[in-house]
Motif scaffolding. Structure first.
Motif, PDB file in Angstrom:
ATOM      1  N   ALA A   1       0.861  -1.184   0.000  1.00 34.77           N
ATOM      2  CA  ALA A   1       0.000   0.000   0.000  1.00 34.77           C
ATOM      3  C   ALA A   1       0.897   1.233   0.000  1.00 34.77           C
ATOM      4  N   LEU A   2       0.780   2.025  -1.036  1.00 38.53           N
ATOM      5  CA  LEU A   2       1.552   3.266  -1.172  1.00 38.53           C
ATOM      6  C   LEU A   2       0.584   4.429  -1.033  1.00 38.53           C
ATOM      7  N   ALA A   3       0.822   5.312  -0.070  1.00 36.51           N
ATOM      8  CA  ALA A   3      -0.122   6.401   0.181  1.00 36.51           C
ATOM      9  C   ALA A   3       0.611   7.635   0.658  1.00 36.51           C
ATOM     10  N   GLY A   4      -0.042   8.775   0.484  1.00 37.75           N
ATOM     11  CA  GLY A   4       0.505  10.055   0.896  1.00 37.75           C
ATOM     12  C   GLY A   4       0.478  11.049  -0.245  1.00 37.75           C
ATOM     13  N   PRO A   5       0.666  12.334   0.050  1.00 35.49           N
ATOM     14  CA  PRO A   5       0.605  13.363  -0.993  1.00 35.49           C
ATOM     15  C   PRO A   5       1.550  13.109  -2.169  1.00 35.49           C
ATOM     16  N   ASN A   6       2.660  12.416  -1.938  1.00 32.17           N
ATOM     17  CA  ASN A   6       3.639  12.175  -3.005  1.00 32.17           C
ATOM     18  C   ASN A   6       3.515  10.801  -3.648  1.00 32.17           C
ATOM     19  N   ALA A   7       2.442  10.089  -3.347  1.00 36.35           N
ATOM     20  CA  ALA A   7       2.305   8.717  -3.857  1.00 36.35           C
ATOM     21  C   ALA A   7       2.277   8.683  -5.376  1.00 36.35           C
ATOM     22  N   ARG A   8       1.546   9.605  -5.992  1.00 38.22           N
ATOM     23  CA  ARG A   8       1.453   9.608  -7.463  1.00 38.22           C
ATOM     24  C   ARG A   8       2.818   9.901  -8.087  1.00 38.22           C
ATOM     25  N   ALA A   9       3.539  10.841  -7.489  1.00 37.78           N
ATOM     26  CA  ALA A   9       4.859  11.183  -8.038  1.00 37.78           C
ATOM     27  C   ALA A   9       5.805   9.991  -7.982  1.00 37.78           C
ATOM     28  N   ILE A  10       5.704   9.204  -6.931  1.00 36.38           N
ATOM     29  CA  ILE A  10       6.569   8.025  -6.814  1.00 36.38           C
ATOM     30  C   ILE A  10       6.219   6.999  -7.880  1.00 36.38           C
ATOM     31  N   LEU A  11       4.936   6.736  -8.052  1.00 35.06           N
ATOM     32  CA  LEU A  11       4.539   5.757  -9.067  1.00 35.06           C
ATOM     33  C   LEU A  11       4.885   6.234 -10.470  1.00 35.06           C
ATOM     34  N   ASN A  12       4.763   7.509 -10.708  1.00 30.52           N
ATOM     35  CA  ASN A  12       5.090   8.040 -12.035  1.00 30.52           C
ATOM     36  C   ASN A  12       6.563   7.837 -12.388  1.00 30.52           C
ATOM     37  N   GLU A  13       7.406   7.639 -11.371  1.00 28.09           N
ATOM     38  CA  GLU A  13       8.822   7.384 -11.628  1.00 28.09           C
ATOM     39  C   GLU A  13       9.039   6.026 -12.306  1.00 28.09           C
ATOM     40  N   VAL A  14       8.102   5.073 -12.054  1.00 34.35           N
ATOM     41  CA  VAL A  14       8.359   3.693 -12.481  1.00 34.35           C
ATOM     42  C   VAL A  14       7.265   3.105 -13.366  1.00 34.35           C
ATOM     43  N   VAL A  15       6.118   3.778 -13.490  1.00 35.19           N
ATOM     44  CA  VAL A  15       5.043   3.208 -14.304  1.00 35.19           C
ATOM     45  C   VAL A  15       5.406   3.272 -15.777  1.00 35.19           C
ATOM     46  N   LYS A  16       5.048   2.256 -16.521  1.00 33.79           N
ATOM     47  CA  LYS A  16       5.316   2.202 -17.958  1.00 33.79           C
ATOM     48  C   LYS A  16       4.019   2.475 -18.704  1.00 33.79           C
ATOM     49  N   ASP A  17       4.000   3.580 -19.441  1.00 30.18           N
ATOM     50  CA  ASP A  17       2.791   3.952 -20.168  1.00 30.18           C
ATOM     51  C   ASP A  17       3.197   4.863 -21.317  1.00 30.18           C
ATOM     52  N   ALA A  18       2.401   4.830 -22.365  1.00 31.65           N
ATOM     53  CA  ALA A  18       2.750   5.598 -23.571  1.00 31.65           C
ATOM     54  C   ALA A  18       2.623   7.095 -23.366  1.00 31.65           C
ATOM     55  N   ASP A  19       1.761   7.517 -22.467  1.00 32.16           N
ATOM     56  CA  ASP A  19       1.504   8.949 -22.284  1.00 32.16           C
ATOM     57  C   ASP A  19       1.832   9.361 -20.857  1.00 32.16           C
ATOM     58  N   PRO A  20       3.056   9.790 -20.590  1.00 30.03           N
ATOM     59  CA  PRO A  20       3.450  10.133 -19.222  1.00 30.03           C
ATOM     60  C   PRO A  20       2.579  11.206 -18.589  1.00 30.03           C
ATOM     61  N   ALA A  21       2.001  12.089 -19.392  1.00 34.29           N
ATOM     62  CA  ALA A  21       1.228  13.197 -18.842  1.00 34.29           C
ATOM     63  C   ALA A  21      -0.054  12.747 -18.156  1.00 34.29           C
ATOM     64  N   THR A  22      -0.577  11.595 -18.561  1.00 34.82           N
ATOM     65  CA  THR A  22      -1.867  11.159 -18.002  1.00 34.82           C
ATOM     66  C   THR A  22      -1.791   9.782 -17.358  1.00 34.82           C
ATOM     67  N   ARG A  23      -0.600   9.357 -17.034  1.00 41.03           N
ATOM     68  CA  ARG A  23      -0.441   7.991 -16.538  1.00 41.03           C
ATOM     69  C   ARG A  23      -1.355   7.677 -15.357  1.00 41.03           C
ATOM     70  N   LEU A  24      -1.320   8.506 -14.328  1.00 45.90           N
ATOM     71  CA  LEU A  24      -2.052   8.209 -13.100  1.00 45.90           C
ATOM     72  C   LEU A  24      -2.990   9.341 -12.711  1.00 45.90           C
TER      73      LEU A  24
END
Length: 831
Positions: free
Chosen positions: A602-625
């Motif tokens: 479980a990853l939570a907190g104000p910076n959770a999205r920023a952390i996942l955006n570091e490692v998520v693989k998706d074609a459109d980084p601007a709208t990943r999460l």
């Protein structure tokens, strides 16, 4: 002899007779069979103590019912059960022991158990044979005492017969067969031969709609006959009886009996016995016995006494009662007493079986017999007991449990009878056993583990190389050594981000043509659309809360159910039985327990999205999460580095967050990936204790605390998760029950060095009006926090109540539901 009955009770000890009595009283045609004579098991050599003291809410009710019930048996049956209401004095040598008694006092207050606190001076004035100069005080129960085990069992047996129950001795059960409607129980008549019991040629069958096993020391044989696991294994318990003590004999010429004396710090109990004393120690290294079977030659027998093992306790009795020093020993007893790994008996439905009920593993069977009969009879005849019996449910142990595990944990439990019962206690035997792949990494990072359902789970993270003099194993009834670490973790999750290992979550895959219709009936909320999730509840037929689920809808007829990690076998059994019951209505359903296939972070907190955006693989980084791509209460299959993840947009802490369900064999890879990505975003590892505080700030109810089989979802304040426009199991009973009490969140002005544990009574002008079910510290409000139930008229925001902590009254104010971020702005935040 009868061969067809409504209920068959197997076992003629105190517990079996208590059950038979109450089933007969409820109007069921009941029969009890015993392989030997009534009381031939552990009942005959039990010391007969009736302690009201217990830290468990359910067990306290059971013990209280027994004590009250036994007092009326003679008037009902004409048999004197031998109840000596002499009271029970629990002495304390340390401040920590007094803290324990003050916490117990909270439990007793919620259950209506009368008790008093005495000073050393008051003890000495009442009972001058007791040495008191090294005591801090004592807890006194004047309404209990001790009873003759054989007499109370025979009194319950006579009462059961008067109510129509048939009791047959010398009948051994050799097999059970379920026909789909009833149990066919294979029996053989037993006879005595050369001092042993042997089977005769007379065999027969008994047909019963319901069977209750109360087989005591023979529980392992019962388990084999039923094809299940029962972690009830006896441990040796010895006690000695002294010759008459002249000082005691002289005292008794003009005074009543001493209460049962307990020097908990010395690990013994003492009571009077015909002018002498009975000493019962709970020493170290008492061995488990009968791990697989009771020898056929062992009847009302005993083991050899091991005096060396109890020498320390014997000497401490002489210290506490100096007059006993010159008194000789008259009798000794060393017999088997059944235990379970957590000390609570196993009372309720047998896992995987229909109409088969267990009443096994009673270490305090005489105390519990009457109350167990009362509440188990309620479960069997009415569908549920008036108190939540989940903490005693046999299905709290899963199939991972082995004989070796049960034996070693039961030995530990015996040893801990008088060891301080800290709420933050973590016993060490048989650990680690079930570990997530990242266990070693967590340990290296300072994780201090707790155990839930056999799983090792970080409670908090402290320095791996703790400074000299610092002890992570230290426990306290106040704020333990772990408190500042948990506080820092809670603050970090609110301010930056936290990572929690939730691998122990129970997980089920439910799919098939009947899955949607079944789950719609099985749970009270609307089912989510494909790709969405929902929080919902399965109800008992009585309309109370049976299980809490997060349901993830993977496809039209495929669902992923997540529930509490402590209750895997409990949830699995109920889920499967309900599905089987309705398969004719809904069609084929496939149910799999996939708990050990999926790891969860479980990853939570104000910076959770920023952390996942570091490692998520998706074609459109601007709208990943983003919320548009991945809204709150939805799920997506994503890739984090090389790890496929079932990501669920939900957080039990009330912050922006995701549960990251992943193939468990990839846990180590994903763990390392997230920690590296979180370095620049303030990621901190968070344990279960901080999470427990944070969920209370959001008024998130927890199963086993706020949620249970003694309250409906409406009483729990979960109306928004109930769809009254559909039919679901327990709906009509829930509505008929109405609102007896309401769940509230309270902010508390408590002592500076302690937080509530969720055991405290809630008061208004000194009158009990409710009880806490959870407690802790709120980092958001800088004060103690708790959740619990109060009278409906007192559930309004701003209502001022009180609770008692360490015998001091504290103010508690009812807060709005979800006092932290009540509009869920933070959990919905976009990025």
């Amino acid at each position: 002899m009868k061969t067809h009955v409504k209920a068959l009770v197997v076992g003629g000890g105190a517990v079996g007779n208590g059950i038979a009595y109450h089933l007969a009283k409820a109007g069921w045609d009941t029969m009890l069979v015993e392989r030997d004579e009534l009381t031939a098991g552990s009942t005959w050599h039990a010391a007969g103590l009736l302690p009201l003291f217990n830290m468990s809410y359910a067990t306290t009710h059971i013990h209280k019912y027994s004590v009250d019930f036994y007092k009326g048996l003679e008037a009902e049956t004409g048999l004197n059960p031998g109840f000596y209401v002499v009271g029970n004095l629990r002495m304390a040598q340390t401040d920590a022991r007094m803290d324990e008694y003050m916490l117990y006092s909270s439990v007793a207050e919620t259950a209506g158990v009368y008790h008093e606190f005495l000073s050393p001076k008051e003890i000495a004035e009442r009972w001058p044979l007791v040495r008191t100069e090294d005591l801090k005080g004592a807890l006194f129960h004047p309404q209990d005492g001790y009873i003759n085990p054989a007499d109370v069992t025979q009194a319950m047996a006579k009462g059961a017969r008067q109510l129509g129950c048939t009791i047959e001795r010398r009948i051994q059960v050799n097999g059970y067969r379920w026909t789909g409607r009833e149990w066919i129980v294979s029996c053989v008549r037993m006879a005595e031969q050369g001092g042993n019991l042997v089977p005769t040629e007379e065999s027969f069958e008994i047909h019963a709609e319901h069977v209750v096993t109360a087989t005591g020391n023979h529980a392992q044989r019962t388990a084999r006959l039923l094809g299940i696991k029962i972690p009830a294994i006896p441990v040796e318990h010895q006690y000695i009886v002294t010759e008459p003590d002249p000082a005691l004999v002289e005292w008794r010429k003009t005074n009543p009996q001493h209460p049962v004396l307990r020097d908990a710090d010395a690990k013994w109990y003492v009571r009077e016995e015909r002018g002498g004393w009975i000493l019962g120690p709970y020493e170290r290294n008492a061995p488990a016995r009968f791990l697989y079977d009771v020898p056929s030659s062992f009847r009302a027998d005993l083991f050899p006494l091991d005096l060396e093992r109890i020498e320390e306790e014997y000497m401490s009795m002489i210290h506490r009662i100096p007059s006993s020093e010159t008194v000789g020993l008259k009798d000794d007893y060393n017999g088997p007493i059944c235990y379970t790994p957590d000390g609570n008996p196993l009372v309720g439905p047998a896992p995987g079986l229909r109409n088969m009920w267990l009443a096994e593993g009673f270490s305090f069977g005489i105390t519990a017999a009457g109350g167990t009969g009362h509440y188990l009879a309620q479960m069997m005849t009415e569908g549920e007991a008036e108190i939540d019996m989940a903490s005693l449910d046999p299905r709290r142990y899963g199939s991972w449990m082995t004989t070796e595990y049960a034996a070693r944990k039961n030995e530990e439990c015996y040893e801990h009878v008088f060891i301080l019962h800290h709420p933050d206690e973590e016993r060490e035997a048989c650990r680690p056993l079930r570990t997530a792949p990242v266990y070693d990494r967590q340990k290296a990072l300072g994780a201090q583990f707790g155990q839930v359902n056999g799983w090792e789970r970080p409670n908090y993270y402290g320095p791996a190389d703790a400074p000299a003099g610092f002890d992570h194993a230290s426990r306290s009834f106040r704020r333990g050594a772990w408190h500042p670490f948990a506080r820092a973790e809670a603050e970090a999750l609110r301010e930056t981000a936290g990572l929690i290992d939730a691998t122990a979550f129970t997980k089920h895959l439910v799919r098939g043509p009947g899955a949607t219709a079944f789950l719609d009936w099985f749970t009270c909320n609307k089912l989510p659309a494909v790709g969405r999730i929902n929080l919902t509840y399965a109800l008992t037929p009585a309309g109370t809360t049976r299980t809490e689920y997060t349901i993830v809808r993977l496809a039209e007829n495929e669902y992923y159910l997540v529930s509490a990690g402590a209750w895997t076998a409990y949830d699995a059994d109920w889920l499967r039985k309900c599905a089987e019951d309705r398969i004719g209505d809904f069609g084929w359903i496939d149910i799999h327990d996939v708990t050990t296939q999926w790891g969860v972070f479980a990853l939570a907190g104000p910076n959770a999205r920023a952390i996942l955006n570091e490692v998520v693989k998706d074609a459109d980084p601007a709208t990943r999460l983003s919320n548009k791509r991945f809204p709150w209460l939805s799920y997506r299959d994503i890739e984090l580095g090389m790890c496929p993840v079932r990501a669920v947009r939900v957080a039990y802490t009330g912050e922006l967050g995701w549960e990251l369900h992943h193939p468990i064999e990839m846990s180590t890879y994903l763990w390392d990936l997230l920690l590296k990505a979180g370095e620049k975003h303030g990621l901190k590892l968070v344990g279960a204790r901080a999470q427990n505080w944070l969920r209370q700030e959001k008024s998130y109810r927890a199963f086993g605390n706020e949620l249970g089989r003694d309250a409906t979802p409406m009483e729990a304040g979960l109306d928004r998760f109930i769809d009254l426009g559909k039919d679901f199991q327990g709906k009509e009973a829930m509505l008929a029950t109405g609102i007896r009490s309401k769940c509230v969140t309270l902010l508390i002005d408590g002592p500076a060095d302690a937080d509530p544990w969720g055991k405290e009574a809630l008061l208004l002008n000194g009158e009990k009006v409710g009880r806490l079910t959870s407690g802790g510290w709120s980092v958001a409000f800088g004060k103690q926090i708790g959740m619990g139930y109060v009278r409906p008229d007192l559930a309004e925001v701003g209502t001022k109540l009180q609770l008692r902590m360490f015998r001091e009254t504290c103010e508690a104010v009812v807060a709005e539901d979800s006092p932290y971020d009540p509009k869920n702005v933070r959990i919905r935040q976009d990025g």
